[in-house]
Design an enzyme around this catalytic site. Structure first.
Site, PDB file in Angstrom:
ATOM      1  N   TYR A 134      13.759   5.527  47.088  1.00 19.32           N
ATOM      2  CA  TYR A 134      13.792   6.139  45.757  1.00 19.32           C
ATOM      3  C   TYR A 134      13.922   7.658  45.740  1.00 19.32           C
ATOM      4  CZ  TYR A 134       8.789   6.528  46.788  1.00 19.32           C
ATOM      5  OH  TYR A 134       7.596   6.782  47.377  1.00 19.32           O
ATOM      6  N   GLU A 191      13.888   4.267  37.123  1.00 20.61           N
ATOM      7  CA  GLU A 191      13.756   3.381  38.275  1.00 20.61           C
ATOM      8  C   GLU A 191      12.570   2.470  38.047  1.00 20.61           C
ATOM      9  OE1 GLU A 191      13.370   5.922  41.782  1.00 20.61           O
ATOM     10  OE2 GLU A 191      14.684   7.334  40.752  1.00 20.61           O
ATOM     11  N   LYS A 201       3.349   2.769  32.948  1.00 22.74           N
ATOM     12  CA  LYS A 201       2.706   1.570  33.454  1.00 22.74           C
ATOM     13  C   LYS A 201       2.849   0.429  32.463  1.00 22.74           C
ATOM     14  CE  LYS A 201       0.867   3.111  37.294  1.00 22.74           C
ATOM     15  NZ  LYS A 201      -0.049   2.632  38.259  1.00 22.74           N
ATOM     16  N   CYS A 252     -32.946  12.374  47.977  1.00 28.71           N
ATOM     17  CA  CYS A 252     -32.317  11.098  47.625  1.00 28.71           C
ATOM     18  C   CYS A 252     -31.171  10.850  48.620  1.00 28.71           C
ATOM     19  CB  CYS A 252     -31.807  11.192  46.187  1.00 28.71           C
ATOM     20  SG  CYS A 252     -31.037   9.692  45.574  1.00 28.71           S
ATOM     21  N   CYS A 267     -34.108   6.260  45.141  1.00 26.61           N
ATOM     22  CA  CYS A 267     -35.329   7.007  45.461  1.00 26.61           C
ATOM     23  C   CYS A 267     -36.379   6.898  44.361  1.00 26.61           C
ATOM     24  CB  CYS A 267     -34.990   8.475  45.710  1.00 26.61           C
ATOM     25  SG  CYS A 267     -34.550   9.342  44.199  1.00 26.61           S
ATOM     26  N   LYS A 271       9.084   0.871  39.365  1.00 28.10           N
ATOM     27  CA  LYS A 271       8.041   1.351  40.264  1.00 28.10           C
ATOM     28  C   LYS A 271       7.690   0.180  41.178  1.00 28.10           C
ATOM     29  CE  LYS A 271       3.975   4.280  40.264  1.00 28.10           C
ATOM     30  NZ  LYS A 271       2.940   3.556  40.981  1.00 28.10           N
ATOM     31  N   ASP A 304       6.041  -1.987  43.935  1.00 31.20           N
ATOM     32  CA  ASP A 304       4.622  -2.015  44.265  1.00 31.20           C
ATOM     33  C   ASP A 304       4.414  -2.378  45.733  1.00 31.20           C
ATOM     34  OD1 ASP A 304       1.996  -1.694  43.735  1.00 31.20           O
ATOM     35  OD2 ASP A 304       1.722  -3.617  42.727  1.00 31.20           O
ATOM     36  N   CYS A 318     -33.973   6.113  39.535  1.00 34.31           N
ATOM     37  CA  CYS A 318     -32.920   6.073  40.550  1.00 34.31           C
ATOM     38  C   CYS A 318     -33.097   4.843  41.434  1.00 34.31           C
ATOM     39  CB  CYS A 318     -32.970   7.342  41.392  1.00 34.31           C
ATOM     40  SG  CYS A 318     -31.829   7.303  42.786  1.00 34.31           S
ATOM     41  N   CYS A 365     -29.684  11.658  39.037  1.00 35.81           N
ATOM     42  CA  CYS A 365     -30.946  11.619  39.765  1.00 35.81           C
ATOM     43  C   CYS A 365     -31.218  13.066  40.174  1.00 35.81           C
ATOM     44  CB  CYS A 365     -30.830  10.730  41.001  1.00 35.81           C
ATOM     45  SG  CYS A 365     -32.187  11.012  42.151  1.00 35.81           S
TER      46      CYS A 365
HETATM   47  P1  AMP Z   1       0.760   6.605  42.302  1.00 36.91           P
HETATM   48  O1  AMP Z   1       0.368   6.128  43.684  1.00 36.91           O
HETATM   49  O2  AMP Z   1       0.377   5.666  41.216  1.00 36.91           O
HETATM   50  O3  AMP Z   1       0.402   8.023  42.057  1.00 36.91           O
HETATM   51  O4  AMP Z   1       2.342   6.557  42.270  1.00 36.91           O
HETATM   52  C1  AMP Z   1       3.095   7.216  43.223  1.00 36.91           C
HETATM   53  C2  AMP Z   1       3.674   6.197  44.150  1.00 36.91           C
HETATM   54  O5  AMP Z   1       4.559   5.323  43.485  1.00 36.91           O
HETATM   55  C3  AMP Z   1       4.542   6.835  45.206  1.00 36.91           C
HETATM   56  O6  AMP Z   1       3.796   7.285  46.292  1.00 36.91           O
HETATM   57  C4  AMP Z   1       5.431   5.692  45.601  1.00 36.91           C
HETATM   58  O7  AMP Z   1       4.891   5.027  46.698  1.00 36.91           O
HETATM   59  C5  AMP Z   1       5.398   4.727  44.443  1.00 36.91           C
HETATM   60  N1  AMP Z   1       6.712   4.435  43.869  1.00 36.91           N
HETATM   61  C6  AMP Z   1       7.201   3.188  43.672  1.00 36.91           C
HETATM   62  N2  AMP Z   1       8.410   3.220  43.125  1.00 36.91           N
HETATM   63  C7  AMP Z   1       8.745   4.527  42.980  1.00 36.91           C
HETATM   64  C8  AMP Z   1       9.895   5.194  42.473  1.00 36.91           C
HETATM   65  N3  AMP Z   1      10.961   4.536  41.986  1.00 36.91           N
HETATM   66  N4  AMP Z   1       9.874   6.550  42.486  1.00 36.91           N
HETATM   67  C9  AMP Z   1       8.807   7.239  42.952  1.00 36.91           C
HETATM   68  N5  AMP Z   1       7.706   6.640  43.435  1.00 36.91           N
HETATM   69  C10 AMP Z   1       7.656   5.300  43.456  1.00 36.91           C
HETATM   70 ZN    ZN Z   2     -32.279   9.332  43.735  1.00 39.08          ZN
END
Ligand code: AMP
Ligand code: ZN
Length: 665
Positions: A222, A111, A309, A427, A406, A113, A115, A403, A421
């Site tokens: 998904y 699938e 990725k 601190c 502090c 991913k 965004d 630091c 530190c």
């Molecule tokens: P991450 O936040 O990088 O750990 O990735 C996990 C997140 O990817 C999940 O919480 C989903 O919101 C998102 N995601 C997007 N597309 C998919 C997909 N095809 N399958 C599973 N998760 C997905």
């Molecule tokens: Zn400190």
């Protein structure tokens, strides 16, 4: 035809037009006609309030105002995904799961991913009932009213699918809608939105659902989550979900081998730029649900899935300054302050430099031109210096000696990449940070006390350490900014309630360096009381399963510090749980000491996790793959055939769930 029927028919008709338009992208009626029918329905509903239905298409326009979003615990945890960045990573993953499953015959669903912001939709008897954001994975915010306005999400389902289930998906803002929203904002003299993902997730938390309704949000599904065993594979369950009205992208694909997965990866690496929405990678999932169950989860992510990725985008900019941040353990993190630059849809001004070694390795200097990279959610990082642009006057970077908070002289122990530190009790960020950690949800879980309040309490001189919390009085808290009688009362009762938190969590809350949640559990189980732990020798400590030199030394350091000893004594005097309760000891035995178990198949009297916990509570060990070291296999229904052969080859006894229960009774 009765009024009720008339209303129902109109709803069905409008639902189906909605579906055609928003899910299938294929209009079956003009906007004008749709509006007329919608108004007709709205009028009928208004005249007959008896037939009100929150899932009627008339409710999609929104109007409900949510002042505070309720926090809801997920029935099934929403995990993250492990990441991979190369084909080798994927091959490693394939090897790992082949080993656990004991077979090379594994199919995958590929699938994209998507965004955006993840969402969990709950359906009961074919009706949408609730939507909750991912939050921290354990609990999220209920955003039902806002989600209802997203037209591609079905509110009533077309046909038999499952009775009770959850759908997981991503709320996205397609690029065209995003650009259009920004055009309008420019016209209105407002600042542009940064990127589609943040705008999508921000939309979910708008108070006025009518505002959400105006945004061109979409939802791509998904995952189907259900205890019904109607579908055997992930792919089939998604296809069925699509048939019942969910928007499951057509881009998903079944792969019979990891080679076919690579083909999918290659294709989308270049073609993803033609999609109407943003993606930040690919998600590969083991297709067979039985195999998914066998693989299970790590503390963070399913073992049966992995994200791949895409290569991150890069950009060059100038490093203006290096500043230093102090964490709760005193760890120093150098931060690059950059000339602001656009990268992957956001403006980047800062990047983490990790530690002194990193700066040295990259030979990063003030005024250098550097390459910054950002992929998906990852915080921007500097990957290299453009040496051709280095000014002649350039001087090597001298790492901070003191630091920034502090002024204490920083220390660095051999073998540790970070500077620290050492001014633990003097601190500011360390004091506040430790208390914040102490009260956090996975630790003492003290409600009503946020991070900012902790900092105020410290500034006012009311708390210098976590033990001081237990001396606080309501009257001391009321005068603080944004506090009132009621909220102050809440803080005190939250602190009071934390006295019941079990020992393992208290141990985690103490914030001993390297003692995370899992280690704290192991230590609590082994030593049972704080006194035994704090008087344990180095040898005793490293003899505990999975406790290495580094953790052992850290515990010794903590335990030999007089301030810590005094703190613990005070915590005891307030009545915190500093030993394992008699109750939890009761269920623990050593009956299975030294025995290694592999669990496989489907069980009925207890869940797989309960079974594993029972093994551990009784002193046994759970392993994920069969080897010569395995003593028993607890087999449920549908144990994998290859596991069976392997067990027989190695002559490892296979016992049933019932045999196991008898063993521990
Ligand atoms: P991450 O936040 O990088 O750990 O990735 C996990 C997140 O990817 C999940 O919480 C989903 O919101 C998102 N995601 C997007 N597309 C998919 C997909 N095809 N399958 C599973 N998760 C997905
Ligand atoms: Zn400190």
């Amino acid at each position: 035809m009765t009024i009720q029927q008339k209303i129902q028919n109109l709803r069905d008709e409008l639902n189906s037009h909605n579906y055609n338009y928003y899910v299938l992208d294929n209009a079956s009626i003009s906007d004008f006609e749709f509006d007329i029918k919608l108004k007709e329905l709205a009028k009928l509903e208004e005249e007959n309030p008896l037939f009100f239905d929150a899932n009627s298409p008339t409710q999609r326009v929104g109007g409900a105002i949510t002042k505070n979003f309720d926090t809801i615990t997920h029935l099934n945890r929403m995990y993250s995904l492990d990441n991979s960045y190369s084909k080798e990573d994927l091959l490693d993953w394939e090897k790992r799961i082949q080993k656990v499953l004991g077979t090379t015959e594994i199919e995958y669903t590929c699938e994209l991913k998507y965004d955006g912001a993840s969402i969990n939709l709950t359906y009961e008897n074919g009706q949408f009932v609730k939507a909750v954001t991912r939050g921290d994975g354990f609990q999220g915010d209920e955003v039902t009213n806002n989600i209802r306005t997203i037209k591609s999400i079905p509110l009533t389902l077309k046909q038999d699918f499952l009775e009770n289930f959850e759908m997981r998906g991503e709320i996205i803002l397609p690029l065209a809608g995003f650009y259009k929203m920004n055009e309008e904002r420019v016209l209105n003299g407002e600042e542009e939105y940064r990127n589609p993902r943040n705008t999508a997730s921000g939309s979910l938390k708008l108070q006025d659902s009518a505002e959400v309704a105006k945004r061109p949000l979409d939802c791509l599904l998904y995952q189907v989550v259900t205890s019904e065993r109607k579908y055997k594979t992930h792919f089939k369950s998604l296809e069925a979900a699509r048939n019942t009205g969910f928007k499951v992208p057509e881009t998903i694909k079944l792969a019979k081998s990891i080679d076919e997965v690579f083909q999918f990866v290659n294709y989308w690496d270049t073609n993803r730029h033609n999609l109407p929405y943003e993606t930040d990678g690919i998600v590969i999932k083991v297709n067979n649900l039985q195999q998914q169950e066998e693989l299970g989860y790590t503390a963070k992510a399913p073992r049966w899935a992995i994200a791949y990725k895409f290569k991150a985008e890069q950009v060059a900019t100038v490093l203006n300054e290096i500043t230093y941040q102090v964490g709760r353990t005193g760890a120093i993190t150098p931060v690059a302050n950059l000339a602001p630059v656009q990268l992957a849809g956001t403006t980047v001004k800062r990047a983490s430099l990790h530690n002194a070694d990193q700066i040295e390795k990259l030979d990063i200097r003030i005024n250098d031109t550097v390459f910054v990279e950002k992929g998906g959610e990852i915080i921007p990082k500097i990957i290299a210096v453009d040496f051709t642009k280095r000014p002649d006057s350039s001087q090597p970077t001298l790492y901070a000696a003191n630091c920034p908070e502090c002024n204490a002289k920083l220390v660095r122990t051999t073998g540790d990449a970070k500077h620290y530190c050492p001014n633990e009790f003097g601190c500011a960020p360390q004091i506040t940070g430790r208390i914040q950690h102490f009260i956090s949800r996975k630790a003492m879980d003290i409600d009503g006390l946020g991070g900012e309040t902790v900092d105020l309490l410290r500034k006012e001189g009311l708390v210098q350490n976590y033990a001081d919390l237990y001396d606080l009085k309501v009257a001391q808290i009321i005068p603080l900014e944004r506090m009132a009688e009621k909220s102050a009362q809440n803080v005190i009762s939250g602190i009071e309630k934390s006295k019941e938190i079990p020992f393992e969590k208290v141990l985690f809350a103490l914030g001993i360096r390297f003692v995370g949640e899992t280690v704290a559990k192991k230590l609590a189980k082994h030593f049972k009381t704080i006194d035994k732990l704090m008087t344990a020798s180095f040898e005793e400590l490293i003899n505990v399963d999975e406790i290495g030199d580094r953790i052992a030394q850290s515990i010794i350091d903590f335990s030999s510090d007089l301030s810590n000893i005094q703190l613990i004594e005070r915590l005891k005097s307030y009545g915190l749980q500093l030993e394992v309760s008699a109750e939890s000891l009761e269920n623990q035995t050593n009956k299975l000491a030294g025995q290694v178990f592999v669990v496989s198949g489907v069980f009925y009297q207890m869940s797989r996790n309960e079974l594993k916990k029972a093994i551990e509570d009784n002193g046994g060990k759970v392993s994920s793959s069969i080897s010569k070291k395995t003593n028993f296999i607890v087999a449920g229904d549908n144990m994998g055939p290859s596991k069976l052969t392997k067990a027989q080859d190695l002559e490892i006894p296979i016992i049933t769930e019932q045999d196991f229960i008898e063993k521990i009774q």
